[in-house]
Design a protein around this motif. Structure first.
Motif, PDB file in Angstrom:
ATOM      1  N   ALA A   1       1.396   9.471  -9.027  1.00  0.00           N
ATOM      2  CA  ALA A   1       2.378  10.380  -8.994  1.00  0.00           C
ATOM      3  C   ALA A   1       3.529   9.636  -9.023  1.00  0.00           C
ATOM      4  N   VAL A   2       4.664  10.277  -9.493  1.00  0.00           N
ATOM      5  CA  VAL A   2       6.024   9.713  -8.846  1.00  0.00           C
ATOM      6  C   VAL A   2       6.405  10.658  -8.073  1.00  0.00           C
ATOM      7  N   VAL A   3       6.997  10.012  -6.653  1.00  0.00           N
ATOM      8  CA  VAL A   3       7.840  11.011  -5.701  1.00  0.00           C
ATOM      9  C   VAL A   3       9.154  10.603  -5.625  1.00  0.00           C
TER      10      VAL A   3
ATOM     11  N   HIS B   1       7.239   1.509   3.797  1.00  0.00           N
ATOM     12  CA  HIS B   1       5.744   2.111   3.510  1.00  0.00           C
ATOM     13  C   HIS B   1       5.924   3.588   3.941  1.00  0.00           C
ATOM     14  N   GLU B   2       6.876   4.116   4.500  1.00  0.00           N
ATOM     15  CA  GLU B   2       6.898   5.363   5.124  1.00  0.00           C
ATOM     16  C   GLU B   2       7.799   6.321   4.418  1.00  0.00           C
ATOM     17  N   ALA B   3       7.242   7.599   3.981  1.00  0.00           N
ATOM     18  CA  ALA B   3       8.136   8.414   3.111  1.00  0.00           C
ATOM     19  C   ALA B   3       7.591   9.815   3.203  1.00  0.00           C
ATOM     20  N   ILE B   4       8.580  10.659   2.943  1.00  0.00           N
ATOM     21  CA  ILE B   4       8.230  12.120   2.641  1.00  0.00           C
ATOM     22  C   ILE B   4       9.030  12.341   1.474  1.00  0.00           C
ATOM     23  N   GLY B   5       8.616  13.344   0.557  1.00  0.00           N
ATOM     24  CA  GLY B   5       9.385  13.448  -0.763  1.00  0.00           C
ATOM     25  C   GLY B   5       8.799  14.650  -1.667  1.00  0.00           C
ATOM     26  N   VAL B   6       9.446  14.850  -2.808  1.00  0.00           N
ATOM     27  CA  VAL B   6       8.964  15.880  -3.554  1.00  0.00           C
ATOM     28  C   VAL B   6       8.256  15.138  -4.984  1.00  0.00           C
ATOM     29  N   VAL B   7       7.434  15.841  -5.366  1.00  0.00           N
ATOM     30  CA  VAL B   7       6.671  15.044  -6.521  1.00  0.00           C
ATOM     31  C   VAL B   7       7.429  15.527  -7.813  1.00  0.00           C
ATOM     32  N   ASP B   8       7.738  14.235  -8.565  1.00  0.00           N
ATOM     33  CA  ASP B   8       8.833  14.382  -9.441  1.00  0.00           C
ATOM     34  C   ASP B   8       8.010  14.349 -10.673  1.00  0.00           C
ATOM     35  N   GLU B   9       6.835  13.779 -10.887  1.00  0.00           N
ATOM     36  CA  GLU B   9       6.052  13.629 -12.081  1.00  0.00           C
ATOM     37  C   GLU B   9       4.629  13.197 -11.642  1.00  0.00           C
TER      38      GLU B   9
END
Lengths: 347, 347
Positions: free
Chosen positions: B32-34, B63-71
């Motif tokens: 996935a890409v986030v 190496h630490e992140a939160i986000g929204v799935v882009d693809e």
């Protein structure tokens, strides 16, 4: 003149004898003296016998026994003369935070027996040490007495390996070492519900007993070949739990090779030249636990005493040689030559 | 022309910058890409920044992140574009025996993120890696987003230290390290029911937060003085559990000095020159467990995600510095100089 008793004496590597020595007696207010009914030879005794580790010459030896209380000091309240007891190889106060946490074997107020291959043995900290058995030795057959003797050390030690390795129901467990402790480790892994138990053995008598104790597979290979074999048996992932019952560098390195990432190596073999890689274990999330077994905790709190008394387990079968005290040289030699798995001494 | 994105770049020790780089994209069927919403700087990033360990110059980092799935790639079934996710610092297949045992962080089919301080990040093995959060980032306040970011690494790592150290209700636990992981270790020891939590700290801001997270005692001493202090606080027996959140030899040796016999050291600090004595740990029955934290396991199976969403814990308070991506140099410098406990990067 003081009373005497017969005791096994480690003369020097390769030579045991029996001599008359002063009878064990009360020395401290918490002491008991126990008349030994059964004792035995431990794999760790062979380190001295083989000259592989230092031990004072012409000294008493032995740390596993069951017997009958002969005498107690004033402060002892939990047993009295005539009581039948198991003597765990460590003695312990039974009340400090270390003991209360279930680690009597490393009680800072305790220590280890070292003169139990004798007619009588002094028991320090008796209230925190002995495991009382109902009735008297005459109430039990030889098989049960042999199994009771194993919960002074080897069975409890095998159990510590399994608990330390965190064996869980359904796990694949590997047991390194086919001596009495390893065989009891197999039995313990079964008690904890392991689904597959791989015993490392290249001796037919031991492999046969391992199978009876619950081993599902026997691996005769060693070193990298053993690692390859176990990996091929586990889809390449390794074993969920490893019971390291040897203590050599070779055995420990093999254990590291075949443990699954995230698994725990439970070790009870006294370490000789073992090296633990701080990085390798970390990046594999490999746990290392174990040490001298808290015998009393397992006998009483984990139910090993009841399991023996109810004949649910029969660990006494590790004694394939039975000797009188006068045959102590033969008892050691037979174990040294692997002619027997473990030598029992009758009194 | 391919699309680009802004990303933090480790130029060389002491120097960070932001550059336009090719946008993260799908490469494998499980990817996935986030789009990153929050990222942060880890104490382990400072090893490179300070020149204490090697890292390629002019490379992406984080190496630490939160986000929204882009693809998502074709094989991905658990998330779709628009879903809000936490990205644990390890990626993992989620299905092998290592993952099923709860050790996704050492999945042999996985690895570690290394380019999360960027507008977009490629997520391999997405189905086995991401932790889905209900709703979208706009539904949460800044404090909750900060706490969600901690369960990508530091909170889950502190929890792994506490679980590995086998913290039990009523225990006395010592936490070594007053960085964000150590502070989350304090919070985790409290969650597991420790009765007394001794935090090692000599920085007033960190000690204050440790107290708010549940520390009952602060010890500013180091080395033998720290050991002496903890032994005097525990009747000479030592602490039931030690959370080693530093990884230096000095810290590990101190941990060995103050753990109670029979206790376990749970370690999560990347080991640097640490030596583990095979004999010393054995004869004290000292357990050594830990490694990279299985973040996803703790977030989902141990309930850290729910604990954050229900505001039962507030680990996001470790972020005492908030920066935009363009301020990446300042974000690193502030942590390096201990002006902030941990730097959050907003996008």
């Amino acid at each position: 003149m003081s009373e005497t008793m017969k005791a096994a004496i480690f003369v020097k590597p390769g030579e045991m004898t029996v001599r008359e020595v002063p009878k064990a007696r009360i020395e401290q207010v918490g002491d008991a003296v126990v008349r030994v009914v059964r004792a035995c030879v431990c794999g760790s005794d062979l380190w001295y016998f083989r000259g592989l580790s230092a031990h004072p010459h012409n000294s008493q030896i032995g740390h596993e026994a069951i017997g009958v209380v002969d005498e107690v000091a004033d402060a002892v309240t939990s047993v009295r003369p005539g009581d039948f007891v198991v003597l765990p190889f460590p003695y312990s106060c039974g009340t400090c935070p270390v003991c209360r946490a279930g680690f009597e074997s490393v009680c800072p107020h305790g220590g280890y027996f070292g003169a139990s291959q004798a007619e009588y043995v002094r028991v320090p900290e008796a209230d925190g040490t002995v495991v009382k058995v109902p009735g008297s030795p005459e109430d039990y057959d030889d098989e049960t007495l042999a199994s009771l003797l194993t919960i002074a050390d080897v069975m409890s030690t095998g159990y510590h390996a399994a608990v330390s390795a965190e064996v869980r129901p359904g796990d694949t467990a590997v047991v390194m070492g086919d001596g009495a402790v390893g065989l009891c480790g197999v039995l313990s892994a079964r008690m904890l519900g392991a689904g597959r138990i791989i015993a490392m053995s290249r001796h037919e008598d031991r492999a046969a007993l391992a199978r009876e104790f619950g081993a599902t597979d026997i691996v005769a290979e060693r070193d990298q070949a053993a690692v390859d074999r176990v990996l091929s048996m586990t889809g390449g992932y390794g074993a969920d739990a490893v019971l390291e019952c040897v203590g050599s560098r070779q055995s420990f390195d093999t254990a590291l090779g075949l443990i699954r990432r995230g698994g725990v190596i439970g070790r009870v073999g006294l370490p000789h030249d073992v090296e633990i890689s701080a990085e390798g274990t970390f990046y594999g999330n490999i746990g290392i636990k174990g040490g001298p077994a808290p015998v009393r905790h397992y006998d009483l709190e984990a139910g090993l005493l009841d399991a023996v008394l109810e004949r649910r387990i029969d660990p006494g079968r590790v004694f394939t040689g039975i000797y009188d005290l006068d045959q102590i040289q033969a008892a050691y030699e037979a174990m040294d030559r692997r002619e027997v798995i473990k030598s029992l001494i009758r009194f």
